[in-house]
Design an enzyme around this catalytic site. Structure first.
Site, PDB file in Angstrom:
ATOM      1  N   MET A  92       0.796  -1.240   0.000  1.00 60.05           N
ATOM      2  CA  MET A  92       0.000   0.000   0.000  1.00 60.05           C
ATOM      3  C   MET A  92       0.823   1.282   0.000  1.00 60.05           C
ATOM      4  O   MET A  92       0.285   2.355   0.287  1.00 60.05           O
ATOM      5  CB  MET A  92      -0.970  -0.015   1.200  1.00 60.05           C
ATOM      6  CG  MET A  92      -2.049  -1.091   1.099  1.00 60.05           C
ATOM      7  SD  MET A  92      -2.914  -1.185  -0.499  1.00 60.05           S
ATOM      8  CE  MET A  92      -3.809   0.373  -0.461  1.00 60.05           C
ATOM      9  N   LEU A  95       5.447   3.654  -4.890  1.00 62.54           N
ATOM     10  CA  LEU A  95       6.883   3.539  -5.109  1.00 62.54           C
ATOM     11  C   LEU A  95       7.353   4.634  -6.064  1.00 62.54           C
ATOM     12  O   LEU A  95       6.736   4.868  -7.106  1.00 62.54           O
ATOM     13  CB  LEU A  95       7.208   2.159  -5.686  1.00 62.54           C
ATOM     14  CG  LEU A  95       6.841   1.001  -4.750  1.00 62.54           C
ATOM     15  CD1 LEU A  95       6.761  -0.306  -5.511  1.00 62.54           C
ATOM     16  CD2 LEU A  95       7.839   0.916  -3.593  1.00 62.54           C
ATOM     17  N   ASN A 109       2.056  -5.878 -10.087  1.00 66.33           N
ATOM     18  CA  ASN A 109       1.074  -5.550  -9.042  1.00 66.33           C
ATOM     19  C   ASN A 109      -0.250  -6.234  -9.366  1.00 66.33           C
ATOM     20  O   ASN A 109      -0.572  -6.451 -10.538  1.00 66.33           O
ATOM     21  CB  ASN A 109       0.849  -4.035  -8.974  1.00 66.33           C
ATOM     22  CG  ASN A 109      -0.157  -3.643  -7.893  1.00 66.33           C
ATOM     23  OD1 ASN A 109      -0.132  -4.197  -6.777  1.00 66.33           O
ATOM     24  ND2 ASN A 109      -1.041  -2.711  -8.201  1.00 66.33           N
ATOM     25  N   HIS A 111      -4.352  -5.700  -8.780  1.00 70.87           N
ATOM     26  CA  HIS A 111      -5.278  -4.632  -8.400  1.00 70.87           C
ATOM     27  C   HIS A 111      -6.713  -5.123  -8.568  1.00 70.87           C
ATOM     28  O   HIS A 111      -7.058  -5.662  -9.628  1.00 70.87           O
ATOM     29  CB  HIS A 111      -5.025  -3.394  -9.259  1.00 70.87           C
ATOM     30  CG  HIS A 111      -5.895  -2.236  -8.875  1.00 70.87           C
ATOM     31  ND1 HIS A 111      -5.646  -1.473  -7.749  1.00 70.87           N
ATOM     32  CD2 HIS A 111      -7.011  -1.736  -9.429  1.00 70.87           C
ATOM     33  CE1 HIS A 111      -6.591  -0.547  -7.651  1.00 70.87           C
ATOM     34  NE2 HIS A 111      -7.425  -0.686  -8.656  1.00 70.87           N
ATOM     35  N   SER A 138      -7.030  -7.228 -12.066  1.00 69.47           N
ATOM     36  CA  SER A 138      -5.996  -7.021 -13.087  1.00 69.47           C
ATOM     37  C   SER A 138      -4.624  -7.257 -12.481  1.00 69.47           C
ATOM     38  O   SER A 138      -4.368  -6.877 -11.338  1.00 69.47           O
ATOM     39  CB  SER A 138      -6.023  -5.570 -13.601  1.00 69.47           C
ATOM     40  OG  SER A 138      -7.301  -5.213 -14.079  1.00 69.47           O
ATOM     41  N   LEU A 146       0.577   5.462 -11.442  1.00 68.28           N
ATOM     42  CA  LEU A 146      -0.081   4.640 -10.429  1.00 68.28           C
ATOM     43  C   LEU A 146      -1.211   3.800 -11.027  1.00 68.28           C
ATOM     44  O   LEU A 146      -2.138   4.344 -11.632  1.00 68.28           O
ATOM     45  CB  LEU A 146      -0.635   5.555  -9.337  1.00 68.28           C
ATOM     46  CG  LEU A 146      -0.944   4.879  -8.005  1.00 68.28           C
ATOM     47  CD1 LEU A 146       0.291   4.250  -7.411  1.00 68.28           C
ATOM     48  CD2 LEU A 146      -1.556   5.876  -7.052  1.00 68.28           C
ATOM     49  N   ASP A 147      -1.104   2.472 -10.843  1.00 68.23           N
ATOM     50  CA  ASP A 147      -2.083   1.525 -11.403  1.00 68.23           C
ATOM     51  C   ASP A 147      -2.242   1.711 -12.914  1.00 68.23           C
ATOM     52  O   ASP A 147      -3.268   1.339 -13.490  1.00 68.23           O
ATOM     53  CB  ASP A 147      -3.464   1.666 -10.730  1.00 68.23           C
ATOM     54  CG  ASP A 147      -3.454   1.211  -9.279  1.00 68.23           C
ATOM     55  OD1 ASP A 147      -2.654   0.330  -8.939  1.00 68.23           O
ATOM     56  OD2 ASP A 147      -4.260   1.741  -8.489  1.00 68.23           O
TER      57      ASP A 147
END
Ligand code: NHR
Ligand code: GAR
Length: 225
Positions: A92, A95, A109, A111, A138, A146-147
């Site tokens: 959480m 980075l 990652n 998500h 995903s 981010l994401d």
């Protein structure tokens, strides 16, 4: 530890059910979890690692005065294990560019949404509020956005009219525990790559939604791309 296995370090912040799925799968797959690192010393996933005889380390972000200092310490701790892949599993903390560049193309990652829908938090409630008929999970390569890094794979679930956010979370989590070990094994086999224009599987550029894992294909892994 045999050289033929891809060594992965898993970053967590909480319960670690995805970590557990990876640990369980690793015993019969082509990767090994060589360390688990948490930014939160209370993360239950640290106990899962210890039970599995995997080094469990904490780098508490509260002990660093800047994000850059935290990221640098994280790099130092991770590099001691010389992993080929960094796997974020309910991690959480955002980075920074230095971290992302250091492990360029080697960070995944998971998500709990069908990206690009619902980046950030509260994804299940937001899918419900929007009246979505489909929701899901995903796995994507991590970039500075981010994401927003290229999606490798998604799995969908149907949203029922009676669903609560908690029920959605439970069904999405069940998919997460299947899809993540599978994607990590593709990376470990050298089949997955990221470059400036996206994610690649067996040298073919993946579409925006990545590889869609169909229920039938999960039953019969031979038919997977
Ligand atoms: N880092 C980069 N560079 N790129 C991504 O795509 C990342 C990442 C770090 C984590 C996971 C992510 C998610 O899947 C992830 C993807 C935390 C936050 C956040 O806002 C956002 C997205 C994700 C994880 N974190 C707050 C922060 O200030 C802290 C929130 C908290 O501690 O509860 O870092 O959703
Ligand atoms: C998972 O649902 C994962 O997709 C999500 O947090 C949960 C972690 O569960 N990740 C994010 O929201 C990333 N910001 P776990 O600790 O039991 O694996």
């Amino acid at each position: 530890m045999e050289k033929t296995h891809c060594h992965i370090v898993v970053l967590i912040s909480g319960n670690g059910t995805n970590l557990q799925a990876l640990i369980n799968a690793s015993t019969t797959s082509n990767f090994r979890v060589v360390a688990v690192v948490s930014n939160n010393h209370e993360a239950f996933g640290l106990q899962r690692a210890t039970v599995a005889d995997i080094p469990a380390l904490v780098v508490d972000h509260d002990n660093y005065s800047s994000r850059q200092d935290f990221d640098r310490k994280l790099i130092e701790v991770i590099d001691a294990f010389d992993p080929e892949l960094i796997v974020l599993a309910g991690f959480m903390r955002i980075l920074g560019p230095e971290f992302v560049q250091h492990y360029q193309g080697r960070i995944l990652n998971i998500h709990p949404s069908l990206l690009p829908a619902y980046t950030g938090v509260n994804t299940h409630q937001r899918a419900l509020d929007a009246g979505d008929k489909e929701h899901g999970v995903s796995v994507h390569f991590v970039t500075d956005e981010l994401d927003g890094g290229p999606v490798v794979a998604q799995e969908k679930i149907a949203v029922l009219t009676t669903d609560t956010a908690a029920q959605l979370a439970t069904r999405v989590a069940a998919k997460e525990h299947i899809i993540y070990p599978k994607v990590v094994s593709w990376f470990a086999a050298g089949r997955l790559h990221m470059d400036a224009d996206g994610a690649y599987m067996d040298h073919d550029k993946l579409p925006a939604g990545g590889v869609e894992i169909h229920p039938a294909a999960v039953q019969d892994s031979i038919r997977l791309p």
